[in-house]
Design a protein around this motif. Sequence first.
Motif, mmCIF file in Angstrom:
data_model
loop_
_atom_site.group_PDB
_atom_site.id
_atom_site.type_symbol
_atom_site.label_atom_id
_atom_site.label_comp_id
_atom_site.label_asym_id
_atom_site.label_seq_id
_atom_site.Cartn_x
_atom_site.Cartn_y
_atom_site.Cartn_z
ATOM 1 N N VAL A 249 -9.157 -5.324 -6.182
ATOM 2 C CA VAL A 249 -9.056 -5.046 -4.747
ATOM 3 C C VAL A 249 -10.082 -5.882 -3.971
ATOM 4 C CG1 VAL A 249 -9.500 -3.287 -2.974
ATOM 5 C CG2 VAL A 249 -8.018 -2.767 -4.904
ATOM 6 N N PHE A 250 -11.271 -6.021 -4.539
ATOM 7 C CA PHE A 250 -12.282 -6.858 -3.882
ATOM 8 C C PHE A 250 -11.768 -8.299 -3.778
ATOM 9 C CE2 PHE A 250 -16.226 -9.299 -3.469
ATOM 10 C CZ PHE A 250 -16.896 -8.558 -2.511
ATOM 11 N N GLY A 251 -11.231 -8.812 -4.880
ATOM 12 C CA GLY A 251 -10.685 -10.166 -4.881
ATOM 13 C C GLY A 251 -9.569 -10.316 -3.860
ATOM 14 N N PHE A 252 -8.735 -9.299 -3.755
ATOM 15 C CA PHE A 252 -7.624 -9.326 -2.815
ATOM 16 C C PHE A 252 -8.121 -9.413 -1.375
ATOM 17 C CE2 PHE A 252 -4.533 -6.970 -0.173
ATOM 18 C CZ PHE A 252 -3.408 -7.754 -0.387
ATOM 19 N N GLY A 253 -9.132 -8.617 -1.057
ATOM 20 C CA GLY A 253 -9.707 -8.642 0.295
ATOM 21 C C GLY A 253 -10.306 -10.002 0.612
ATOM 22 N N ILE A 254 -11.018 -10.578 -0.368
ATOM 23 C CA ILE A 254 -11.614 -11.903 -0.186
ATOM 24 C C ILE A 254 -10.509 -12.943 -0.004
ATOM 25 C CG2 ILE A 254 -12.939 -13.715 -1.355
ATOM 26 C CD1 ILE A 254 -14.710 -11.457 -0.410
ATOM 27 N N GLY A 255 -9.434 -12.805 -0.801
ATOM 28 C CA GLY A 255 -8.306 -13.732 -0.692
ATOM 29 C C GLY A 255 -7.708 -13.717 0.708
ATOM 30 N N LEU B 90 0.814 -1.217 0.000
ATOM 31 C CA LEU B 90 0.000 0.000 0.000
ATOM 32 C C LEU B 90 0.844 1.262 0.000
ATOM 33 C CD1 LEU B 90 -2.807 -1.089 2.439
ATOM 34 C CD2 LEU B 90 -3.141 -0.351 0.089
ATOM 35 N N THR B 91 2.020 1.201 0.631
ATOM 36 C CA THR B 91 2.798 2.440 0.772
ATOM 37 C C THR B 91 3.895 2.578 -0.271
ATOM 38 O OG1 THR B 91 4.167 1.338 2.416
ATOM 39 C CG2 THR B 91 2.399 2.747 3.232
ATOM 40 N N ARG B 92 4.310 1.460 -0.893
ATOM 41 C CA ARG B 92 5.479 1.541 -1.768
ATOM 42 C C ARG B 92 5.192 1.293 -3.244
ATOM 43 N NH1 ARG B 92 7.274 3.297 2.199
ATOM 44 N NH2 ARG B 92 8.978 2.589 3.535
ATOM 45 N N THR B 93 3.957 0.957 -3.589
ATOM 46 C CA THR B 93 3.682 0.670 -4.998
ATOM 47 C C THR B 93 2.662 1.662 -5.557
ATOM 48 O OG1 THR B 93 1.814 -0.791 -4.581
ATOM 49 C CG2 THR B 93 3.999 -1.805 -4.555
ATOM 50 N N ARG B 94 2.616 1.726 -6.879
ATOM 51 C CA ARG B 94 1.667 2.625 -7.524
ATOM 52 C C ARG B 94 0.223 2.186 -7.254
ATOM 53 N NH1 ARG B 94 0.934 6.737 -10.699
ATOM 54 N NH2 ARG B 94 -1.005 6.692 -11.860
ATOM 55 N N VAL B 95 -0.006 0.875 -7.310
ATOM 56 C CA VAL B 95 -1.354 0.382 -7.017
ATOM 57 C C VAL B 95 -1.760 0.804 -5.610
ATOM 58 C CG1 VAL B 95 -2.841 -1.632 -6.910
ATOM 59 C CG2 VAL B 95 -0.875 -1.651 -8.413
ATOM 60 N N GLY B 96 -0.821 0.660 -4.674
ATOM 61 C CA GLY B 96 -1.110 1.037 -3.299
ATOM 62 C C GLY B 96 -1.452 2.513 -3.189
ATOM 63 N N ARG C 47 -4.888 4.103 -1.818
ATOM 64 C CA ARG C 47 -4.952 5.110 -0.753
ATOM 65 C C ARG C 47 -5.706 6.346 -1.228
ATOM 66 N NH1 ARG C 47 0.605 6.770 0.356
ATOM 67 N NH2 ARG C 47 1.226 5.322 -1.275
ATOM 68 N N ALA C 48 -5.361 6.811 -2.433
ATOM 69 C CA ALA C 48 -5.990 8.018 -2.957
ATOM 70 C C ALA C 48 -7.492 7.803 -3.151
ATOM 71 C CB ALA C 48 -5.336 8.419 -4.274
ATOM 72 N N ALA C 49 -7.867 6.660 -3.717
ATOM 73 C CA ALA C 49 -9.280 6.407 -3.989
ATOM 74 C C ALA C 49 -10.046 6.190 -2.697
ATOM 75 C CB ALA C 49 -9.436 5.194 -4.905
#
Lengths: 290, 230
Positions: free
Chosen positions: A193-199, A160-166, A170-172
């Motif tokens: 992101v939804f899939g990631f949370g479910i994972g 979340l803090t070191r990548t562009r996706v992160g 954060r911004a969204a």
Amino acid sequence: MVNVIQQLFNGLVGGGFLALLALGLAVIFGMLRVVNFAHGAFYMLGAFGAYLLLTEAGVNFWLALLVVPAALAVVGMALERAFVHRLTQLDPLYNFLLTFGITLILQDLIKVRYGNQSQPYSRPALLDGSVNLGLFQYPSYQVFVLGFAIVLCLLVWLLLTRTRVGMIVRAATERPELTRSLGVDVGRWVTPVFGFGIGLAALAGVLAAPMRAVHPMMGSDLIITVFAVVVIGGLGSIFGSVVAGFGIGMAQAVGNLYVPALSQTLVFILMAVVLLWRPTGLFGREGVLT
Amino acid sequence: MLTIESLSAGYGEAQVLREVSLNVTEGEVVTLVGRNGAGKTTLLRCLMGLHRQQTGRIEFLGRDLGRIPTHHRARSGLGWVPDDRGIYATLSVTEHLTLARPTGPDPWPLSRIYDTFPVLHERRRFPGTRLSGGEQQMLAMARVLRMGARMLVCDEPTEGLAPLLVQRIGDIIRDVKAHGHTVLLVEQNVHFAASVADRHYLLAEGGIAEELDNTEVRRRESELLAYLGI
């Protein structure tokens, strides 16, 4: 004293589960503004997935730890595409109806096959013993779970803090509209992101299988506490959900030792106190809900 | 460059914009002046695709924006600088400048941003909300210049700033214009508006009441100030 320390350690292990579940809920809420009541059901499916793979295909714990979260993340993404994304324009009541409905369906599907009882799942051979932590002996598997949960939380933190996706997440999470107005296609990241949370929820479920009862209701028993954790940490605050997860785990464990009668209610008393003191939660900011 | 024709929009029953038409030519600085609630911010939000337009047509760089989603409008060269400055608490100053990727037609290199706004370089590791109001305003403008905006859409950039900082924002706008950018500015400060802009639209009760040039604004300054209730 040793008793208290041991109990605190139990709390940290339990807190690891709370933190992983709360983390997934927090990123999903941040990105979609959807409170996923089905989160506990995916935790339960994670545990049953591991059990199923073991009994039907002989797949061991370590492989299940990889395969089950990945498979359920895909299921989560399909669910998001098919149903959840329709919630954004609707009254929050529909959010509750849909995700709670999904929970009931998933639970009953498992009950059809396994009934309302626990299934056994033994610890991986490698972690069957116990380790000497100086003051007391502790089951190796539990030590592994704690370490694994901490490492995972740190990895998500780095992501979340070191990548562009992160950065986009954060911004969204903070300002979805503004983020789109800066040329970022926020919608593209919602499903992953939804899939990631479910994972993450499924992963917590697989981890739970060898030390907790693999039961159709194991998720719904836990998820209420997880919601309290998310509220205490601050809705939408990812850092807050992790800290509150471990904190509540320990508070519950110590509470069990001194006031066992309060074991079920303690977390809600804490939630009420925190909300009176800080209405947005420990690490929450104002305006997340508007 | 920008043409708005008979734009209407509202919130539920309440009609906020009625048949607004205006145009901005490339390289111009144009202000929208109007009382609170006249519909200025709603107009900018329609332009960015953040508020649904009921009727009318918005054309930017020869393209009808009608159904174009917000992020594509930004990439086509519209740089929105919102009235609350839109600064994130969880992003550092550098991250503010890299979140908006250089996808627009005319992106400034990071080095040029830092040359123009040295204070942002000094504070590059600070979380955005730790900056002062003036610094946040500069960051909000720098970020859309980095993105490559051809046209800056600034919503009351001088609101709540000390006179010295208002001057600084004015310098930036003149500098940006000198480099060929276009600016659409919402402003309550008529004096400031006349010092940076070429033309002005007076927005009243959801419609364009008048189009004014600088000499007229200066001549009628006290009348306008009284009208705006300042």
